[in-house]
Design a protein around this motif. Structure first.
Motif, mmCIF file in Angstrom:
data_model
loop_
_atom_site.group_PDB
_atom_site.id
_atom_site.type_symbol
_atom_site.label_atom_id
_atom_site.label_comp_id
_atom_site.label_asym_id
_atom_site.label_seq_id
_atom_site.Cartn_x
_atom_site.Cartn_y
_atom_site.Cartn_z
ATOM 1 N N TYR A 2 0.853 -1.192 0.000
ATOM 2 C CA TYR A 2 0.000 0.000 0.000
ATOM 3 C C TYR A 2 0.883 1.234 0.000
ATOM 4 O O TYR A 2 1.996 1.223 0.550
ATOM 5 N N PHE A 3 0.373 2.331 -0.605
ATOM 6 C CA PHE A 3 1.091 3.598 -0.608
ATOM 7 C C PHE A 3 0.614 4.451 0.566
ATOM 8 O O PHE A 3 -0.508 4.288 1.066
ATOM 9 N N HIS A 4 1.484 5.371 0.993
ATOM 10 C CA HIS A 4 1.137 6.270 2.092
ATOM 11 C C HIS A 4 -0.115 7.071 1.744
ATOM 12 O O HIS A 4 -0.226 7.637 0.656
ATOM 13 N N GLY A 5 -1.065 7.116 2.671
ATOM 14 C CA GLY A 5 -2.310 7.840 2.457
ATOM 15 C C GLY A 5 -3.436 6.991 1.907
ATOM 16 O O GLY A 5 -4.594 7.423 1.915
ATOM 17 N N GLN A 6 -3.134 5.789 1.437
ATOM 18 C CA GLN A 6 -4.177 4.915 0.913
ATOM 19 C C GLN A 6 -4.890 4.178 2.054
ATOM 20 O O GLN A 6 -4.311 3.924 3.107
ATOM 21 N N GLN A 7 -6.145 3.850 1.800
ATOM 22 C CA GLN A 7 -6.909 3.057 2.759
ATOM 23 C C GLN A 7 -6.511 1.587 2.657
ATOM 24 O O GLN A 7 -6.325 1.063 1.565
ATOM 25 N N VAL A 8 -6.359 0.958 3.819
ATOM 26 C CA VAL A 8 -6.072 -0.471 3.893
ATOM 27 C C VAL A 8 -7.402 -1.187 4.103
ATOM 28 O O VAL A 8 -8.032 -1.063 5.157
ATOM 29 N N GLU A 9 -7.836 -1.911 3.086
ATOM 30 C CA GLU A 9 -9.112 -2.632 3.147
ATOM 31 C C GLU A 9 -8.887 -4.025 3.752
ATOM 32 O O GLU A 9 -8.071 -4.806 3.245
ATOM 33 N N VAL A 10 -9.618 -4.311 4.816
ATOM 34 C CA VAL A 10 -9.466 -5.575 5.552
ATOM 35 C C VAL A 10 -10.758 -6.373 5.432
ATOM 36 O O VAL A 10 -11.845 -5.838 5.663
ATOM 37 N N ARG A 11 -10.621 -7.635 5.106
ATOM 38 C CA ARG A 11 -11.793 -8.509 5.006
ATOM 39 C C ARG A 11 -11.692 -9.600 6.069
ATOM 40 O O ARG A 11 -10.670 -10.291 6.181
ATOM 41 N N LEU A 12 -12.761 -9.747 6.871
ATOM 42 C CA LEU A 12 -12.804 -10.746 7.943
ATOM 43 C C LEU A 12 -13.878 -11.782 7.648
ATOM 44 O O LEU A 12 -14.983 -11.441 7.202
ATOM 45 N N ASN A 13 -13.529 -13.046 7.884
ATOM 46 C CA ASN A 13 -14.501 -14.150 7.849
ATOM 47 C C ASN A 13 -14.426 -14.857 9.198
ATOM 48 O O ASN A 13 -13.382 -15.436 9.537
ATOM 49 N N ILE A 14 -15.510 -14.790 9.953
ATOM 50 C CA ILE A 14 -15.533 -15.343 11.305
ATOM 51 C C ILE A 14 -16.504 -16.520 11.335
ATOM 52 O O ILE A 14 -17.664 -16.387 10.908
ATOM 53 N N ASN A 15 -16.008 -17.653 11.833
ATOM 54 C CA ASN A 15 -16.838 -18.841 12.005
ATOM 55 C C ASN A 15 -16.758 -19.268 13.477
ATOM 56 O O ASN A 15 -15.705 -19.705 13.947
ATOM 57 N N ASN A 16 -17.841 -19.104 14.184
ATOM 58 C CA ASN A 16 -17.863 -19.411 15.613
ATOM 59 C C ASN A 16 -18.443 -20.812 15.817
ATOM 60 O O ASN A 16 -19.653 -21.001 15.939
ATOM 61 N N ALA A 17 -17.530 -21.796 15.841
ATOM 62 C CA ALA A 17 -17.947 -23.181 16.089
ATOM 63 C C ALA A 17 -17.749 -23.570 17.547
ATOM 64 O O ALA A 17 -17.752 -24.761 17.884
ATOM 65 N N LEU B 194 -19.904 -14.641 10.288
ATOM 66 C CA LEU B 194 -19.959 -13.208 9.958
ATOM 67 C C LEU B 194 -18.838 -12.867 8.979
ATOM 68 O O LEU B 194 -17.689 -13.292 9.159
ATOM 69 N N THR B 195 -19.190 -12.112 7.948
ATOM 70 C CA THR B 195 -18.212 -11.566 7.006
ATOM 71 C C THR B 195 -18.280 -10.046 7.093
ATOM 72 O O THR B 195 -19.355 -9.467 6.975
ATOM 73 N N LYS B 196 -17.119 -9.415 7.305
ATOM 74 C CA LYS B 196 -17.108 -7.973 7.531
ATOM 75 C C LYS B 196 -15.866 -7.354 6.888
ATOM 76 O O LYS B 196 -14.824 -8.003 6.758
ATOM 77 N N THR B 197 -15.984 -6.068 6.495
ATOM 78 C CA THR B 197 -14.876 -5.331 5.881
ATOM 79 C C THR B 197 -14.597 -4.065 6.678
ATOM 80 O O THR B 197 -15.530 -3.325 7.025
ATOM 81 N N PHE B 198 -13.320 -3.838 6.975
ATOM 82 C CA PHE B 198 -12.866 -2.621 7.649
ATOM 83 C C PHE B 198 -12.013 -1.807 6.694
ATOM 84 O O PHE B 198 -11.384 -2.347 5.775
ATOM 85 N N SER B 199 -11.934 -0.488 6.929
ATOM 86 C CA SER B 199 -11.035 0.404 6.192
ATOM 87 C C SER B 199 -10.229 1.207 7.201
ATOM 88 O O SER B 199 -10.808 1.920 8.027
ATOM 89 N N LEU B 200 -8.906 1.093 7.125
ATOM 90 C CA LEU B 200 -7.998 1.817 8.012
ATOM 91 C C LEU B 200 -7.054 2.664 7.171
ATOM 92 O O LEU B 200 -6.606 2.221 6.102
ATOM 93 N N THR B 201 -6.710 3.879 7.649
ATOM 94 C CA THR B 201 -5.789 4.756 6.934
ATOM 95 C C THR B 201 -4.675 5.187 7.881
ATOM 96 O O THR B 201 -4.861 6.109 8.693
ATOM 97 N N PRO B 202 -3.526 4.535 7.831
ATOM 98 C CA PRO B 202 -2.400 4.939 8.694
ATOM 99 C C PRO B 202 -1.685 6.159 8.135
ATOM 100 O O PRO B 202 -1.087 6.110 7.062
ATOM 101 N N ILE B 203 -1.764 7.289 8.832
ATOM 102 C CA ILE B 203 -1.096 8.526 8.413
ATOM 103 C C ILE B 203 -0.407 9.160 9.614
ATOM 104 O O ILE B 203 -0.776 8.921 10.767
ATOM 105 N N ALA B 204 0.583 10.017 9.322
ATOM 106 C CA ALA B 204 1.375 10.626 10.393
ATOM 107 C C ALA B 204 0.618 11.703 11.137
ATOM 108 O O ALA B 204 0.859 11.929 12.326
ATOM 109 N N SER B 205 -0.305 12.389 10.469
ATOM 110 C CA SER B 205 -0.995 13.521 11.094
ATOM 111 C C SER B 205 -1.836 13.109 12.293
ATOM 112 O O SER B 205 -2.093 13.924 13.187
ATOM 113 N N THR B 206 -2.266 11.861 12.351
ATOM 114 C CA THR B 206 -3.050 11.393 13.501
ATOM 115 C C THR B 206 -2.171 10.770 14.583
ATOM 116 O O THR B 206 -2.687 10.237 15.561
ATOM 117 N N ASN B 207 -0.860 10.842 14.411
ATOM 118 C CA ASN B 207 0.063 10.240 15.383
ATOM 119 C C ASN B 207 1.132 11.232 15.820
ATOM 120 O O ASN B 207 2.271 10.847 16.102
#
Length: 382
Positions: free
Chosen positions: A206-221, A267-280
């Protein structure tokens, strides 16, 4: 349309030595490192048999200057390069920018090119967490042009020119087709079944400033219930001088959407995270690619190594990133954690720029005073 090639200029305090840089970044292409080149102008009457040398030194500061007591120092300065650049025999191959500068500046202009060893560490600055520190933590490079009888003499400030330069790595021009993915499971004492979590990313880089798209698949057995989920981008820093490691969360998101996940549910879910310096800002231990005071400073890029080599063998400060997902099953059930490494870098700006040779007839040279620029800026970003 007239295209201008930007050149950075700086003059010694006595006005006798002037240096022009066509770029101020040593670019590490993994297989080789591009040099920093330019032109130095010095009057032969001022030299009087002396020579102009180019010296590159790296300062590796791994502790605060205010904590240095009783002769204890938390920094190392190493001279990597020291070569004579003027007078020279004029036999080296010139770039287009150097040819234009020499034609414009006259007979007292000498072209030079400075190379770094391939093992030299990349430039990284570590946030000290406050504004009190006088010297930045991390790996800092300085390129100094000075007049002297011998290169081992100590440079005098009045007849020397000092540039703040960097060694940087850009993303490879050919993207990897690898799609990061991991599957983790957790079993519970005195409880049958398992909680399964699959985490995947769209790509490895990923490039700086881009959103990191995360896909989760959860199976609770299992017989436990998932109460909430948390996704984090974690920056891992290794300081090789002290053999210390630490991690900092640079982006985080917590969600209860879809929860609780009861036994037997999926459950299937998608998150979007944006790691940038201005928030740190003003957080101790965050690795940056520029000074903390620079508004354009980014998070430090991932350290990459050539094929067949281990990135942990690199010198200086090693930076890496991972995605961390946590499923909270309560105080008794604990957490299920998955870590998935990925790379965060800058794109190579030269891969999208036309060749200087193609615009040789129309380009002008735009000379700008180097002192007006902040240290965190890069000519590649102009």
């Amino acid at each position: 349309m007239v295209n201008a090639v930007k050149v950075f200029k700086k003059t010694a305090p006595n006005g006798k030595v002037t240096a022009y840089l066509s770029r101020r970044d040593f670019v590490d292409h993994v297989s080789h490192t591009s040099p920093v080149d330019g032109v130095v102008v010095v009057d032969n009457d001022y030299l009087r048999g002396r020579r102009v040398y180019a010296r590159v030194a790296v300062t590796y500061r791994y502790g605060r200057e205010e904590d240095e007591v009783m002769g204890l120092h938390f920094s190392k300065e190493i001279e990597l390069v020291n070569i004579q650049v003027a007078p020279n025999d004029g036999q080296e191959q010139l770039t287009d920018v150097q040819e234009r500068l020499i034609k414009k500046l006259g007979a007292n202009a000498y072209a030079f090119s400075v190379d770094l060893p391939q093992s030299a560490p990349c430039s990284v600055t570590i946030d000290s967490g406050d504004d009190m520190s006088t010297q930045p933590l991390g790996v800092i490079y300085d390129l100094r042009m000075y007049v002297s009888d011998r290169k081992d003499e100590r440079p005098h400030r009045r007849n020397s020119v000092c540039f703040a330069v960097r060694k940087v790595q850009f993303a490879p021009t050919e993207p990897s087709a690898r799609q990061p993915q991991t599957l983790v499971s957790k079993s519970f004492t005195l409880s049958p079944g398992k909680l399964n979590l699959e985490v995947s990313l769209e790509r490895d880089l990923y490039f700086h400033g881009q959103q990191v798209e995360v896909r989760l698949n959860i199976n609770n057995a299992s017989k436990k219930t998932v109460k909430n989920m948390k996704a984090q981008v974690v920056q891992h820093v290794e300081v090789t001088m002290t053999n210390s490691h630490f991690s900092r969360v640079v982006s985080s998101l917590e969600s209860r959407e879809g929860c609780p996940i009861t036994p037997g549910a999926n459950l299937t879910k998608t998150f979007s995270l944006t790691p940038i310096a201005s928030t740190n800002q003003k957080r101790f231990g965050i690795a940056l690619d520029g000074q903390v005071k620079d508004q354009d400073a980014n998070l430090a890029s991932s350290t990459v190594a050539a094929a067949g080599k281990n990135v942990n063998d690199a010198l200086g400060i090693i930076v890496s990133y991972s995605l961390r997902v946590k499923l909270n099953c309560g105080a008794i059930g604990g957490e299920l954690t998955a870590d998935l490494p990925f790379k965060l870098m800058h794109p190579d700006p030269n891969a999208q720029k036309p060749s200087l040779r193609k615009m040789q007839s129309t380009d002008n040279v735009d000379i700008e005073e180097f002192s007006r620029l902040r240290r965190g800026e890069s000519v590649a970003d102009e």
